[in-house]
Design an enzyme around this catalytic site. Structure first.
Site, PDB file in Angstrom:
ATOM      1  N   SER A 154       0.846  -1.195   0.000  1.00 18.07           N
ATOM      2  CA  SER A 154       0.000   0.000   0.000  1.00 18.07           C
ATOM      3  C   SER A 154       0.880   1.244   0.000  1.00 18.07           C
ATOM      4  CB  SER A 154      -0.849  -0.054   1.277  1.00 18.07           C
ATOM      5  OG  SER A 154      -1.279   1.234   1.648  1.00 18.07           O
ATOM      6  N   TYR A 167       0.190  -1.539  10.498  1.00 10.11           N
ATOM      7  CA  TYR A 167      -0.206  -1.882   9.119  1.00 10.11           C
ATOM      8  C   TYR A 167       0.871  -1.393   8.151  1.00 10.11           C
ATOM      9  CZ  TYR A 167      -2.965  -1.578   4.775  1.00 10.11           C
ATOM     10  OH  TYR A 167      -3.415  -1.693   3.475  1.00 10.11           O
TER      11      TYR A 167
HETATM   12  N1  LIG Z   1      -9.033  -1.460  -0.809  1.00  6.73           N
HETATM   13  C1  LIG Z   1      -8.071  -0.573  -0.931  1.00  6.73           C
HETATM   14  O1  LIG Z   1      -8.297   0.560  -1.348  1.00  6.73           O
HETATM   15  C2  LIG Z   1      -6.647  -0.943  -0.597  1.00  6.73           C
HETATM   16  C3  LIG Z   1      -5.637   0.024  -0.700  1.00  6.73           C
HETATM   17  C4  LIG Z   1      -4.314  -0.329  -0.435  1.00  6.73           C
HETATM   18  C5  LIG Z   1      -4.009  -1.652  -0.110  1.00  6.73           C
HETATM   19  N2  LIG Z   1      -5.028  -2.560   0.022  1.00  6.73           N
HETATM   20  C6  LIG Z   1      -4.669  -3.930   0.368  1.00  6.73           C
HETATM   21  O2  LIG Z   1      -5.431  -4.821  -0.438  1.00  6.73           O
HETATM   22  C7  LIG Z   1      -5.720  -6.016   0.290  1.00  6.73           C
HETATM   23  C8  LIG Z   1      -7.235  -6.269   0.299  1.00  6.73           C
HETATM   24  O3  LIG Z   1      -7.868  -5.172   0.898  1.00  6.73           O
HETATM   25  P1  LIG Z   1      -9.451  -5.036   0.964  1.00  6.73           P
HETATM   26  O4  LIG Z   1      -9.755  -3.587   0.944  1.00  6.73           O
HETATM   27  O5  LIG Z   1     -10.094  -5.924  -0.029  1.00  6.73           O
HETATM   28  O6  LIG Z   1      -9.706  -5.557   2.464  1.00  6.73           O
HETATM   29  P2  LIG Z   1     -10.853  -6.496   3.075  1.00  6.73           P
HETATM   30  O7  LIG Z   1     -10.831  -6.263   4.546  1.00  6.73           O
HETATM   31  O8  LIG Z   1     -12.132  -6.312   2.319  1.00  6.73           O
HETATM   32  O9  LIG Z   1     -10.296  -7.950   2.757  1.00  6.73           O
HETATM   33  C9  LIG Z   1      -9.337  -8.575   3.557  1.00  6.73           C
HETATM   34  C10 LIG Z   1      -9.736 -10.026   3.715  1.00  6.73           C
HETATM   35  O10 LIG Z   1      -8.719 -10.693   4.495  1.00  6.73           O
HETATM   36  C11 LIG Z   1      -9.367 -11.613   5.356  1.00  6.73           C
HETATM   37  N3  LIG Z   1      -8.510 -11.924   6.506  1.00  6.73           N
HETATM   38  C12 LIG Z   1      -8.258 -11.151   7.587  1.00  6.73           C
HETATM   39  N4  LIG Z   1      -7.478 -11.813   8.455  1.00  6.73           N
HETATM   40  C13 LIG Z   1      -7.210 -13.022   7.903  1.00  6.73           C
HETATM   41  C14 LIG Z   1      -6.469 -14.154   8.328  1.00  6.73           C
HETATM   42  N5  LIG Z   1      -5.836 -14.172   9.514  1.00  6.73           N
HETATM   43  N6  LIG Z   1      -6.421 -15.233   7.516  1.00  6.73           N
HETATM   44  C15 LIG Z   1      -7.068 -15.236   6.331  1.00  6.73           C
HETATM   45  N7  LIG Z   1      -7.803 -14.200   5.884  1.00  6.73           N
HETATM   46  C16 LIG Z   1      -7.872 -13.103   6.663  1.00  6.73           C
HETATM   47  C17 LIG Z   1     -10.651 -10.903   5.774  1.00  6.73           C
HETATM   48  O11 LIG Z   1     -11.619 -11.811   6.285  1.00  6.73           O
HETATM   49  C18 LIG Z   1     -11.062 -10.228   4.463  1.00  6.73           C
HETATM   50  O12 LIG Z   1     -11.931 -11.042   3.694  1.00  6.73           O
HETATM   51  C19 LIG Z   1      -5.111  -5.826   1.673  1.00  6.73           C
HETATM   52  O13 LIG Z   1      -3.831  -6.403   1.711  1.00  6.73           O
HETATM   53  C20 LIG Z   1      -4.990  -4.322   1.798  1.00  6.73           C
HETATM   54  O14 LIG Z   1      -3.968  -3.947   2.680  1.00  6.73           O
HETATM   55  C21 LIG Z   1      -6.333  -2.234  -0.211  1.00  6.73           C
END
Ligand SMILES: NC(=O)c1ccc[n+]([C@@H]2O[C@H](COP(=O)([O-])OP(=O)(O)OC[C@H]3O[C@@H](n4cnc5c(N)ncnc54)[C@H](O)[C@@H]3O)[C@@H](O)[C@H]2O)c1
Length: 280
Positions: A154, A167
């Site tokens: 990120s 994070y």
């Molecule tokens: N959405 C964004 O704008 C954004 C921006 C930058 C980075 N990210 C990164 O993208 C990735 C996905 O983000 P998102 O927004 O879809 O988040 P989200 O919270 O919707 O999805 C994360 C998923 O990980 C699962 N999870 C949590 N702990 C876990 C564990 N111990 N074992 C297995 N699964 C587990 C959760 O149940 C969830 O389904 C993440 O790595 C996040 O840091 C997202």
């Protein structure tokens, strides 16, 4: 999934996607499946994983839903074993899972006010989890001399901010982990990259973010709009496929320019708008 997807570039490839029970991971699973991959939807929330899997199955995809806490070595080992038992191999690992619950965000603050349990949990899931999944998935990839590992990072992994300190540190470490894997197994056919994402909220995430906050973030992206899960999934498909055969050990940035402008840009634009100055 829509018809514009260039089908087939992942035909028969086996992909593990962690945290794919929702958000960006679920969309990546749908797009990889549309490109012909057999996908393992891995999530700590088993029901969510099964729902995403059912949707892909309904579209004719080959899919396996697995409940797994990626911070547990025993669970990760069993998860990879189950994928191999079902699909025979592993070609792609998308290390997407991160702990982002409201409770975790509330406790993962600035350093002085850091809740140490939240720090440890962030490291255990985001960083150790990605290492563990890599440890077991790469062992399978090495048997066939081919693989692509993707580590989701990120802007917070490279730029300082007011909160989410654990994070951010975990995301910075993933950039290095991607390089270590690339250096260690490149000659054996394994590629490894970090994918640095800007703000690409799923539909429900839009609703949970206060509008003024969203507006600040929108202004700081150089694209007309924030990203979409589909735009990120398309980049995941690129990194997973042979289209990126010569891309390894790097960080691919898909952030709508969030990290590439001067810190003063948005304030300058506001000032020029206020004073009526031209030229921007
Ligand atoms: N959405 C964004 O704008 C954004 C921006 C930058 C980075 N990210 C990164 O993208 C990735 C996905 O983000 P998102 O927004 O879809 O988040 P989200 O919270 O919707 O999805 C994360 C998923 O990980 C699962 N999870 C949590 N702990 C876990 C564990 N111990 N074992 C297995 N699964 C587990 C959760 O149940 C969830 O389904 C993440 O790595 C996040 O840091 C997202």
């Amino acid at each position: 999934m829509d018809d514009a997807v260039n089908k087939g570039k992942l035909d028969g490839r086996v992909a593990i996607l962690t945290g794919a029970g929702g958000g960006l991971g679920a969309e990546a699973a749908r797009v990889l499946a549309a490109h012909g991959a057999h996908v393992a939807i891995v999530d700590i929330d088993g029901d969510a994983a099964r729902r995403v899997a059912a949707g892909i199955e309904a579209q004719g995809g080959q899919v396996l839903a697995l409940q797994c806490d990626i911070s547990s070595e025993a669970e990760v080992s069993a998860m990879v074993e189950a994928v191999v038992a079902r699909f025979g191999r592993v070609d792609v690992l998308h290390n997407n899972a991160a702990i982002l619950s409201v409770e975790q965000r509330r406790r993962d603050r600035d350093v002085v006010n850091m809740d140490v349990e939240a720090w440890d949990r962030a490291m255990a899931v985001n960083l150790r989890g990605a290492m563990l999944c890599s440890k077991y998935a790469i062992r399978e990839m090495l048997k066939h001399g081919r693989g692509s590992v993707i580590f989701v990072t990120s802007g917070l992994g490279v730029q300082g901010d007011l909160s989410l300190t654990a994070y951010a540190a975990s995301k910075a470490a993933l950039i290095m982990l991607a390089r270590s894997v690339a250096a260690q197994y490149g000659k054996q056919g394994i590629r490894s990259n970090a994918l640095q994402i800007g703000l690409a909220p799923a539909e429900n995430a839009h609703e949970s973010m206060p509008a003024p906050l969203l507006e600040i973030l929108r202004e700081n992206h150089l694209t007309p709009e924030l990203g979409t899960p589909r735009q990120i999934a398309d980049v995941v498909a690129f990194l997973a496929s042979d289209e990126s055969a010569f891309v390894t050990g790097t960080t691919l940035v898909a952030d709508g320019g969030f990290g590439s402008h001067t810190p003063s840009l948005v304030a300058m634009k506001a000032l020029f708008a206020q004073t009526g100055a031209k030229g921007m």
